[in-house]
Design an enzyme around this catalytic site. Structure first.
Site, PDB file in Angstrom:
ATOM      1  N   ASP A  38       0.817  -1.214   0.000  1.00  0.00           N
ATOM      2  CA  ASP A  38       0.000   0.000   0.000  1.00  0.00           C
ATOM      3  C   ASP A  38       0.852   1.266   0.000  1.00  0.00           C
ATOM      4  O   ASP A  38       0.324   2.369   0.109  1.00  0.00           O
ATOM      5  CB  ASP A  38      -0.888   0.042   1.258  1.00  0.00           C
ATOM      6  N   HIS A 241      27.818   9.740 -12.143  1.00  0.00           N
ATOM      7  CA  HIS A 241      26.556   9.748 -11.402  1.00  0.00           C
ATOM      8  C   HIS A 241      26.607   8.773 -10.214  1.00  0.00           C
ATOM      9  O   HIS A 241      25.692   7.985  -9.993  1.00  0.00           O
ATOM     10  CB  HIS A 241      25.373   9.453 -12.337  1.00  0.00           C
ATOM     11  N   ASP A 258      27.753  16.907  -5.540  1.00  0.00           N
ATOM     12  CA  ASP A 258      26.870  17.432  -6.592  1.00  0.00           C
ATOM     13  C   ASP A 258      25.457  17.270  -6.058  1.00  0.00           C
ATOM     14  O   ASP A 258      24.932  16.148  -6.004  1.00  0.00           O
ATOM     15  CB  ASP A 258      27.096  16.635  -7.880  1.00  0.00           C
ATOM     16  N   ASP A 269      21.218  22.969  -9.162  1.00  0.00           N
ATOM     17  CA  ASP A 269      22.158  21.898  -9.523  1.00  0.00           C
ATOM     18  C   ASP A 269      23.572  22.447  -9.339  1.00  0.00           C
ATOM     19  O   ASP A 269      24.052  23.218 -10.168  1.00  0.00           O
ATOM     20  CB  ASP A 269      21.897  21.473 -10.973  1.00  0.00           C
ATOM     21  N   HIS A 341      31.963  14.817 -20.753  1.00  0.00           N
ATOM     22  CA  HIS A 341      30.564  15.270 -20.829  1.00  0.00           C
ATOM     23  C   HIS A 341      30.471  16.667 -21.414  1.00  0.00           C
ATOM     24  O   HIS A 341      31.481  17.315 -21.694  1.00  0.00           O
ATOM     25  CB  HIS A 341      29.862  15.156 -19.477  1.00  0.00           C
ATOM     26  N   HIS A 345      23.634  21.970 -19.077  1.00  0.00           N
ATOM     27  CA  HIS A 345      22.285  21.694 -19.598  1.00  0.00           C
ATOM     28  C   HIS A 345      21.358  22.808 -19.152  1.00  0.00           C
ATOM     29  O   HIS A 345      21.675  23.577 -18.235  1.00  0.00           O
ATOM     30  CB  HIS A 345      21.794  20.339 -19.059  1.00  0.00           C
ATOM     31  N   HIS A 352      17.618  18.443 -15.615  1.00  0.00           N
ATOM     32  CA  HIS A 352      18.037  18.496 -17.023  1.00  0.00           C
ATOM     33  C   HIS A 352      16.801  18.982 -17.758  1.00  0.00           C
ATOM     34  O   HIS A 352      15.968  18.188 -18.188  1.00  0.00           O
ATOM     35  CB  HIS A 352      18.489  17.129 -17.526  1.00  0.00           C
ATOM     36  N   GLU A 375      29.417  23.328 -16.043  1.00  0.00           N
ATOM     37  CA  GLU A 375      29.949  22.319 -15.114  1.00  0.00           C
ATOM     38  C   GLU A 375      31.087  21.477 -15.691  1.00  0.00           C
ATOM     39  O   GLU A 375      30.961  20.264 -15.832  1.00  0.00           O
ATOM     40  CB  GLU A 375      28.821  21.400 -14.648  1.00  0.00           C
ATOM     41  N   TYR A 379      38.415  14.033 -14.765  1.00  0.00           N
ATOM     42  CA  TYR A 379      38.247  12.775 -14.045  1.00  0.00           C
ATOM     43  C   TYR A 379      39.369  11.811 -14.463  1.00  0.00           C
ATOM     44  O   TYR A 379      39.438  11.404 -15.631  1.00  0.00           O
ATOM     45  CB  TYR A 379      36.879  12.151 -14.377  1.00  0.00           C
ATOM     46  N   ARG A 397      34.728  18.359 -10.342  1.00  0.00           N
ATOM     47  CA  ARG A 397      33.736  19.079 -11.162  1.00  0.00           C
ATOM     48  C   ARG A 397      33.343  20.327 -10.373  1.00  0.00           C
ATOM     49  O   ARG A 397      33.272  20.298  -9.142  1.00  0.00           O
ATOM     50  CB  ARG A 397      32.514  18.194 -11.438  1.00  0.00           C
ATOM     51  N   GLU A 399      30.294  23.266 -10.645  1.00  0.00           N
ATOM     52  CA  GLU A 399      29.042  23.500 -11.375  1.00  0.00           C
ATOM     53  C   GLU A 399      28.256  24.646 -10.751  1.00  0.00           C
ATOM     54  O   GLU A 399      28.015  24.656  -9.546  1.00  0.00           O
ATOM     55  CB  GLU A 399      28.192  22.219 -11.334  1.00  0.00           C
TER      56      GLU A 399
END
Ligand code: GLY
Ligand code: MN
Ligand code: MN
Length: 414
Positions: A38, A241, A258, A269, A341, A345, A352, A375, A379, A397, A399
């Site tokens: 439920d 991610h 992030d 973001d 990358h 965005h 995004h 951003e 890496y 990074r 951003e």
């Protein structure tokens, strides 16, 4: 913060004007999703539906007729004291007329029966294709019925098409209310990042800092995140991610956070990278300075009339020679090995956010009231055999969220 219902009405009008004449636009709300038994997942309204109504209940469908003038019909859940005892008050059909300023409000369980007649004498039906197969089947069945009725005395729509490009184009340009929401989401998220930063040295594990971020947001009245936070120590920052957020932190680690809140349905973001101990190693410092320089160049490229793709060009113009002079980029290695990358965005109701990045096969030119992230990152995975070992396991990074203004840009996350 409350938005005037007239704003939503104006958006419905703008949508109607952007669609071909004789269109019926059908935009469903999100549905509740069962987690198990439920229990449900936390409900999040469809961004398109919210953009046009400001209405936060599930089980609703908005129909906008772009025939002569714009006419909106909202199908929604009727009042139901028994159900409301469990899940709280519903707006109900009568209230919807005044609260949401729609032209007509009807119970959602009448939608199926009403759709064929709403489709009659329309030239086209536009709805978000491929998003909710249940509604999609209902719309197609209604269209078949409309076609049968039309044989006798009416026209039936001949076009069934995706509304997403039309809505996305509208959503790409933020109005004053939306910009205020984005600024508030940004401000609260910056404060939450500062709180995380203060706890970094004493934290044992990534999840403690994730919790600090969520707590700091909630303390400010922001109970939603725009996406799953990334709290990555050391080489885990090289997983773009990474969301496990459950590993111990070491004093020599860089920490990449992030994370962004969602306020009034609008996203922030933000990524910050810094040493857990408060002190960079020389390699961490060199790479951090380079990414920061690249980000500054990227942000400087945000100006009305300049192409969105120019942000990435500005970033690469710094990163490429910088990585070469540090001896990291050599022997014709592609920079995508270490920066794989895009520059960022669009940002809005979705993290995004929607909106085309190209127009007429070219990178889209920036215009005032667009909001985007910048951003860049570098890496270098733990076992990378392309570089000297001392660079391995560093992920960085940075951003920020940038509003395009009439004269240039405004950084919302400083
Ligand atoms: N937080 C996801 C992104 O930066 O795109
Ligand atoms: Mn982003
Ligand atoms: Mn991010």
């Amino acid at each position: 913060m409350s938005e005037e219902k007239e704003n939503y009405k104006a958006r419905r009008q703008a949508l109607a004007e952007s669609l071909p004449p004789g269109t019926l636009a059908i935009i469903p709300a999100a549905r509740e999703k069962i987690r198990n038994g439920d229990a449900h997942y936390r409900f999040r309204q469809s961004s398109d539906f919210y953009y046009l109504t400001g209405f936060t209940e599930p089980d609703a469908v908005l129909c906008v007729s772009a025939s002569k003038c714009c006419e909106s019909i909202l199908f929604l859940r009727p009042k139901n004291p028994e159900a409301e005892c469990w899940t709280g008050p519903r707006l109900g059909v009568e209230e919807a007329l005044t609260v949401l300023a729609v032209d007509e409000a009807l119970p959602i369980d009448t939608l199926k029966a009403r759709l064929p007649e709403l489709m009659l004498d329309k030239k086209s039906i536009y709805y978000p294709m491929g998003q909710d197969m249940g509604y999609e089947a209902m719309f197609r069945e209604a269209w078949q019925q409309a076609t049968q009725i039309a044989r006798r005395s009416h026209q039936a729509p001949e076009v069934f098409a995706d509304i997403t490009p039309f809505l996305s184009e509208l959503r790409l340009f933020k109005d004053t209310y939306e910009i205020d929401c984005l600024k508030d989401a940004a401000r609260l998220s910056v404060t939450a990042h500062e709180q995380v930063m203060r706890h970094a040295k004493s934290a044992q594990n990534e999840y403690e800092l994730e919790a600090e971020f969520l707590y700091a947001l909630a303390k400010q009245g922001c109970r939603e995140v725009a996406y799953e936070p990334i709290v990555a120590g050391g080489a885990r920052a090289c997983t773009l991610h990474y969301t496990e957020n459950n590993k111990p932190l070491a004093p020599n680690d860089l920490l990449l956070v992030d994370a962004g809140g969602e306020l009034c349905h609008y996203a922030a973001d933000i990524t910050r990278t810094y040493p857990v101990s408060g002190r960079f190693t020389p390699e961490q410092r060199d790479l951090y300075q380079l990414v920061l320089q690249a980000q500054t160049a990227g942000i400087q490229a945000v100006k009305p009339g300049k192409p969105w793709g120019g942000i990435q060009v500005a970033i690469l113009d710094v990163l490429e020679p910088g990585l070469k002079s540090l001896g990291i980029l050599k022997n014709n290695i592609d920079i995508k090995t270490f920066y794989m990358h895009l520059s960022g965005h669009w940002l809005g109701l979705d993290v995004h956010d929607v909106g085309a990045y190209t127009k007429e096969n070219a990178s889209r030119l920036l215009e005032p009231n667009m909001v985007l992230t910048v951003e860049p990152g570098v890496y270098i995975p733990k076992d990378c055999d392309l570089v000297d070992e001392r660079w391995c396991g560093i992920g960085i990074r940075i951003e920020d969220d940038i509003l395009v203004t009439a004269s240039g840009h405004e950084n919302l996350t400083v």
